[in-house]
Design a protein around this motif. Structure first.
Motif, short mmCIF file in Angstrom:
data_model
loop_
_atom_site.label_atom_id
_atom_site.label_comp_id
_atom_site.label_asym_id
_atom_site.label_seq_id
_atom_site.Cartn_x
_atom_site.Cartn_y
_atom_site.Cartn_z
N UNK B 38 9.01 -3.41 -11.63
CA UNK B 38 8.14 -3.25 -10.47
C UNK B 38 7.92 -1.78 -10.08
N UNK B 39 8.78 -0.90 -10.60
CA UNK B 39 8.54 0.52 -10.36
C UNK B 39 7.18 0.96 -10.92
N UNK B 41 4.45 -0.61 -10.50
CA UNK B 41 3.35 -1.25 -9.77
C UNK B 41 2.30 -0.24 -9.31
N UNK B 42 2.74 0.95 -8.89
CA UNK B 42 1.76 1.93 -8.40
C UNK B 42 0.83 2.36 -9.53
N UNK B 46 -3.23 1.52 -10.00
CA UNK B 46 -4.17 2.62 -10.21
C UNK B 46 -5.02 2.38 -11.45
N UNK B 70 6.32 -9.86 -10.02
CA UNK B 70 6.53 -9.62 -8.58
C UNK B 70 5.82 -10.72 -7.78
N UNK B 77 1.37 -5.53 -0.35
CA UNK B 77 2.00 -4.54 0.54
C UNK B 77 1.79 -3.13 0.00
N UNK B 78 2.05 -2.97 -1.28
CA UNK B 78 1.89 -1.64 -1.90
C UNK B 78 0.41 -1.23 -1.89
N UNK B 81 -0.64 -0.11 1.56
CA UNK B 81 0.14 0.95 2.22
C UNK B 81 -0.36 2.34 1.82
N UNK B 82 -0.69 2.47 0.55
CA UNK B 82 -1.06 3.80 0.02
C UNK B 82 -2.57 4.01 0.10
N UNK B 83 -2.95 5.24 0.46
CA UNK B 83 -4.36 5.48 0.77
C UNK B 83 -5.26 5.58 -0.45
N UNK B 84 -4.68 5.71 -1.64
CA UNK B 84 -5.55 5.90 -2.81
C UNK B 84 -6.05 4.59 -3.42
N UNK B 85 -5.58 3.46 -2.89
CA UNK B 85 -6.10 2.18 -3.38
C UNK B 85 -7.29 1.76 -2.53
#
Lengths: 431, 172
Positions: B38-39, B41-42, B46, B70, B77-78, B81-85
């Motif tokens: 799951x690390x 996932x970011x 992307x 997952x 959630x991920x 949470x992050x602005x680049x998605x």
């Protein structure tokens, strides 16, 4: 006495290549340590002698941090680099990644050796694509040269290094939020203790250092801790990168000895733009207290002197404001930033940063009332404590404190401008 | 965000993105311990986003979740949470204008308004030809090059309105 550590190779052609890095002695420290099997304690002692303090903003002594790791205990350990640079006004790590990536690779390998970690992760903010590519290339070059990987140079020491990319979140610069993010979760800070040295990445012992700190390590060990501390101050060794931005003639990243007078740094950056007067300066990234121009001019750029002057060295993001600047407008901008970047975990920060931003917005628009100013101070204290009273915030991480310091300091030094906005419903500076 | 029920038919990631993209995601998975997929996932989000004209759908997020083992909610959630998605269509070129202090002191607000006027779109809208969208973003860490914007993976620094015009013209 400039460009001696992280920017040492800045004047060379293609300083980011392995060839250039090695031409000025790069990787000789790692090789020597592996060849001589230097005891970890010796490396830590040298770092302690150097008085290298964490370059991310908190200024925690790097040698001491490394000493917290129980190197010889079995089990996986990690070294993590925090390249999630995002403190407004700060863009120095970006240049370390772009122009001196091998210093970071070597620094992380040495850190891994010292703390007993065979794996390193370098967490780079998602927007830094060019720096990420430089780092990727550097890791590939180092691997091909046998400087990373299994049994490096026949020493028996294994070290693998990986870049991780973020995706846009200031809070991930907080070390435990960074670990959460690296684990594939929302970047919400963890409650401490336990500290990362006991319970870090994937629950394993972990050391997290800033990019500039780790990239400084090879040069410190090459020249000696004594050499490094002598460049700076006894309480804070070395030279440090300062990002000078805002109303200056030559904005840029400057590596200067800690303790250099602010006046000299401003001169290096070409002075205030258009020959105007320095109105105010935020010397350590957007979170630290602002100082009026007349109070900063003669202060030395080191931790103690800046603390005495009423601010903090922070990340070294020096933001210059000339006399055309509306301080209400600037605070509105800063408070909007913290509202946007609050992770939402702790109520005082999630709610408080919103209240601060909205109240300052209405004051800026001429719709505020005098009671708003006391209200702002009250909320700021409830979110992030009071820097002037040496009171910390009421939240898990320091984002609350970071949101509070600008509010309290702007009101302390520039209250008249806020009152003018309320009374005259317009700006005192820009009419 | 799209209706969460959209993804219920459960298409797998391999049918939604190219094999090249799967290869790139697998390379990221290899960076982390076996039991810590799951690390990635970011990176997976992307890459999935890049394969879908720059934005995520519930179907894509669910497929990423399944691929990495997952729960769907952990991926949402991920992804939020992050602005680049992104969660709705953006222009072929999305212009991210830094609004933070050093850029503001160097007239990023004026640049932001200029771009809106010149392209005829507000933040969150896409030009009719599908080429451009504009987004206001927090500090991009290039404060000594203020004002600046990010378009795709590139930074453009020390901008003036004229320089911005030339950049827009160069993008096809």
């Amino acid at each position: 006495m400039a460009n001696e550590v992280c920017f040492k190779n800045m004047h060379l052609d293609r300083p980011w290549t392995l060839e250039t890095y090695q031409s000025s002695g790069g990787y000789s420290v790692l090789k020597k340590i592996l060849r001589e099997k230097t005891p970890a304690a010796e490396i830590i002692d040298e770092l302690k002698t150097s008085v290298l303090r964490g370059r991310g903003g908190a200024g925690f002594p790097t040698g001491l941090k490394w000493s917290f790791m129980r190197r010889d205990e079995p089990g996986q350990k990690y070294i993590v680099c925090n390249s999630d640079e995002g403190e407004p006004g700060t863009c120095k790590d970006r240049d370390v990644l772009r122009y001196n990536p091998h210093a970071l690779v070597e620094g992380m390998a040495i850190a891994g050796y010292t703390i007993g970690a065979s794996i390193g992760y370098n967490y780079i903010r998602g927007e830094f694509w060019e720096p990420y590519e430089r780092m990727e290339a550097a890791i590939e070059e180092a691997k091909a040269a046998g400087l990373l990987g299994k049994d490096i140079l026949g020493s028996g020491f294994d070290f693998d290094l990986y870049n991780h990319l973020g995706a846009g979140a200031y809070i991930c610069g907080e070390e435990t939020a960074l670990l959460e993010s690296l684990e594939g979760k929302k970047g919400q800070p963890r409650f401490k203790p336990p500290f990362p040295a006991g319970f870090g990445l994937y629950g394993k012992p972990t050391t997290i250092n800033n990019t500039e700190s780790l990239a400084s390590v090879p040069e410190i060990l090459s020249q000696g801790g004594k050499w490094f501390v002598d460049i700076g101050k006894p309480s804070a060794g070395g030279s440090k990168l300062f990002s000078v931005s805002g109303h200056v003639n030559k904005p840029g990243n400057y590596e200067i000895p800690l303790g250099t007078p602010f006046r000299e740094l401003l001169e290096l950056a070409g002075g205030v733009r258009n020959g105007r007067k320095l109105k105010a300066c935020i010397v350590g990234g957007s979170s630290v207290p602002v100082l009026p121009g007349e109070l900063i001019m003669d202060v030395d750029m080191d931790y103690d002197a800046l603390m005495e002057a009423g601010t903090l060295l922070g990340s070294g993001g020096v933001i210059i404001m000339d006399d055309t600047t509306c301080m209400v407008k600037v605070l509105e901008n800063l408070s909007h930033f913290y509202m946007s970047e609050s992770c939402g975990q702790c109520t005082p920060c999630r709610e408080g940063t919103g209240w601060l931003a909205r109240i300052i917005h209405r004051v800026e628009k001429g719709q505020g009332e005098m009671a708003d100013l006391d209200r702002l101070e009250d909320i700021a204290e409830k979110v992030g404590g009071n820097f002037y009273k040496r009171q910390g915030g009421r939240t898990i991480c320091a984002l609350g404190d970071a949101a509070s310091m600008p509010v309290l300091s702007f009101l302390k030094h520039f209250r008249k401008e806020f009152e003018y906005h309320i009374e005259h419903k317009r700006c005192m500076v820009r009419s | 965000m799209a209706n969460l029920r959209d993804g219920l038919e459960k298409k797998t990631l391999t049918t939604l993105v190219s094999s090249k993209a799967i290869g790139r995601i697998d390379k990221w998975i290899d960076k982390y311990p076996l039991e810590q997929k799951k690390s990635a996932v970011m990176a997976a989000l992307r890459i999935a986003q890049e394969e879908n004209q720059g934005y995520l759908t519930t179907e894509l997020m669910n497929a990423v979740a399944q691929y990495l083992g997952m729960p769907n909610i952990a991926v949402y959630e991920v992804a939020t949470f992050y602005s680049m998605y992104e969660h709705k269509p953006i222009g072929k070129y999305q212009i991210c204008v830094c609004n933070s202090i050093s850029c503001m002191l160097n007239e990023s607000e004026e640049l932001f308004h200029y771009l809106q006027e010149r392209l005829g779109v507000k933040p969150g809208e896409v030009t009719q030809d599908g080429r451009f969208s504009i987004k206001e973003v927090e500090c991009l860490g290039a404060c000594t090059g203020a004002p600046m914007v990010m378009i795709g993976k590139e930074y453009y620094e020390n901008l003036t309105h004229e320089k911005m015009d030339k950049i827009l013209e160069s993008l096809n």
